[in-house]
Design a protein around this motif. Structure first.
Motif, PDB file in Angstrom:
ATOM      1  N   LEU A 156       0.812  -1.222   0.000  1.00  0.00           N
ATOM      2  CA  LEU A 156       0.000   0.000   0.000  1.00  0.00           C
ATOM      3  C   LEU A 156       0.845   1.273   0.000  1.00  0.00           C
ATOM      4  O   LEU A 156       0.328   2.359   0.243  1.00  0.00           O
ATOM      5  N   ASP A 206       2.396   2.889  -2.546  1.00  0.00           N
ATOM      6  CA  ASP A 206       2.000   3.822  -3.607  1.00  0.00           C
ATOM      7  C   ASP A 206       0.626   4.419  -3.333  1.00  0.00           C
ATOM      8  O   ASP A 206       0.386   5.602  -3.619  1.00  0.00           O
ATOM      9  N   GLU A 207      -0.282   3.608  -2.781  1.00  0.00           N
ATOM     10  CA  GLU A 207      -1.622   4.109  -2.508  1.00  0.00           C
ATOM     11  C   GLU A 207      -1.601   5.230  -1.467  1.00  0.00           C
ATOM     12  O   GLU A 207      -2.283   6.260  -1.622  1.00  0.00           O
ATOM     13  N   VAL A 208      -0.805   5.043  -0.429  1.00  0.00           N
ATOM     14  CA  VAL A 208      -0.698   6.080   0.608  1.00  0.00           C
ATOM     15  C   VAL A 208      -0.032   7.331   0.038  1.00  0.00           C
ATOM     16  O   VAL A 208      -0.449   8.458   0.322  1.00  0.00           O
ATOM     17  N   LEU A 240      -0.149   8.324  -3.039  1.00  0.00           N
ATOM     18  CA  LEU A 240      -1.108   8.980  -3.926  1.00  0.00           C
ATOM     19  C   LEU A 240      -2.084   9.838  -3.124  1.00  0.00           C
ATOM     20  O   LEU A 240      -2.391  10.971  -3.517  1.00  0.00           O
ATOM     21  N   VAL A 241      -2.572   9.307  -2.008  1.00  0.00           N
ATOM     22  CA  VAL A 241      -3.483  10.085  -1.159  1.00  0.00           C
ATOM     23  C   VAL A 241      -2.785  11.352  -0.662  1.00  0.00           C
ATOM     24  O   VAL A 241      -3.363  12.450  -0.673  1.00  0.00           O
ATOM     25  N   TRP A 253       4.961   3.247 -10.654  1.00  0.00           N
ATOM     26  CA  TRP A 253       4.097   4.337 -10.226  1.00  0.00           C
ATOM     27  C   TRP A 253       4.806   5.228  -9.219  1.00  0.00           C
ATOM     28  O   TRP A 253       4.564   6.441  -9.153  1.00  0.00           O
ATOM     29  N   THR A 254       5.696   4.636  -8.432  1.00  0.00           N
ATOM     30  CA  THR A 254       6.385   5.394  -7.386  1.00  0.00           C
ATOM     31  C   THR A 254       7.174   6.553  -7.986  1.00  0.00           C
ATOM     32  O   THR A 254       7.191   7.658  -7.427  1.00  0.00           O
ATOM     33  N   LEU A 272       4.901   9.397  -8.818  1.00  0.00           N
ATOM     34  CA  LEU A 272       4.420  10.035  -7.586  1.00  0.00           C
ATOM     35  C   LEU A 272       5.507  10.932  -6.990  1.00  0.00           C
ATOM     36  O   LEU A 272       5.222  12.043  -6.525  1.00  0.00           O
TER      37      LEU A 272
END
Length: 275
Positions: free
Chosen positions: A124, A126-128, A130-131, A183-184, A187
């Motif tokens: 998670l 990358d998800e964090v 992104l947020v 993705w990182t 970001l």
């Protein structure tokens, strides 16, 4: 990645950031407006900024975030000393004390760093990120036109902090194709762009000294806390309080140096100190 190599990379990043500010300040004296960006000295400064950022990414693969960020903040001391040598800027007694305090604090931070190499981020990640990117981006968009420069400097610090945290997750061992497909990476670049935009706005509205001081305070504290709480950064047994005290000393010294008359005020807004 060995720890000694990571330390060399962190110090190279510190030296490059400090030198870039002075070189870009010299270039800013030789041109005005958009013509500054085509000055050879300014381009050299941008190249040094890029080298510093790459060096910091390398360092973050094997060192705690709080260590790397504290070392990079030492670039203010490098800038002040080089400005004295090449720009003829005044160096006050308090500046000398702040430079010495910075060096001592960085030695303590280095001694306090955990002996284990920095671990890879958990799931998670990358998800964090992104947020966080969306949150900081919205804040900058909403507050860009109407808020105090101090607020924009803090937001710039958060942007560069996100880039620093994200750098820990870059797949550097997967080759160029793997890196570009991560993705990182995008970001991290997004955080960096937001940081540069907010920092430039802070400089448009206020002085470089307070803006830079606030930015580095945020860049030292936020990634350090995240690295310790989430990414497994460690401190040697018995060195927790010395590390905290050293980081506080480095932070205060950064504030003093940011207000130094040897801090080149002519540096253009595009010369950001964070990555």
């Amino acid at each position: 990645m060995s720890v000694p190599v990571a330390w060399v990379a962190a110090v190279v990043g510190m030296l490059c950031y400090g030198a870039a500010s002075v070189i870009q300040a010299v270039a800013a004296r030789r041109a005005t407006g958009a013509r500054v960006v085509v000055q050879p000295g300014y381009l050299v400064g941008m190249g040094l900024d890029l080298l510093a950022w790459v060096s910091s990414v390398v360092a973050m693969q094997a060192l705690p975030l709080f260590t790397v960020q504290a070392v990079l903040a030492g670039s203010l001391a490098v800038t002040v000393l080089l400005a004295r040598l090449f720009l003829g800027a005044r160096l006050l007694r308090r500046d000398v004390v702040a430079v010495v305090a910075t060096v001592i604090a960085l030695v303590v931070v280095g001694a306090a760093s955990g002996t284990e190499a920095a671990v890879r981020p958990s799931i998670l990640f990358d998800e964090v990120l992104l947020v966080g990117l969306v949150g900081v981006g919205i804040a900058v968009a909403v507050l860009y036109r109407r808020h105090h420069p101090a607020v924009m400097a803090v937001l710039a610090g958060l942007g560069f902090s996100g880039a620093a945290v994200g750098a820990r997750g870059l797949p550097l061992d997967h080759g160029l194709v793997g890196l570009l497909g991560s993705w990182t990476l995008w970001l991290v670049l997004g955080f960096g762009a937001i940081g540069m935009l907010a920092y430039a706005r802070a400089l448009e509205q206020g002085s470089v000294g307070p803006a830079t001081a606030l930015l580095w305070v945020v860049e030292i504290i936020v990634p350090g806390v995240i690295g310790w709480y989430w990414l497994g950064d460690t401190v040697r047994p018995g060195w927790a309080w010395p590390a905290v005290l050293a980081i506080l000393v480095a932070t205060v010294a950064c504030g003093v140096l940011a207000f130094s008359p040897a801090q080149p005020e002519q540096a253009p807004a595009e010369s950001e100190p964070g990555q």
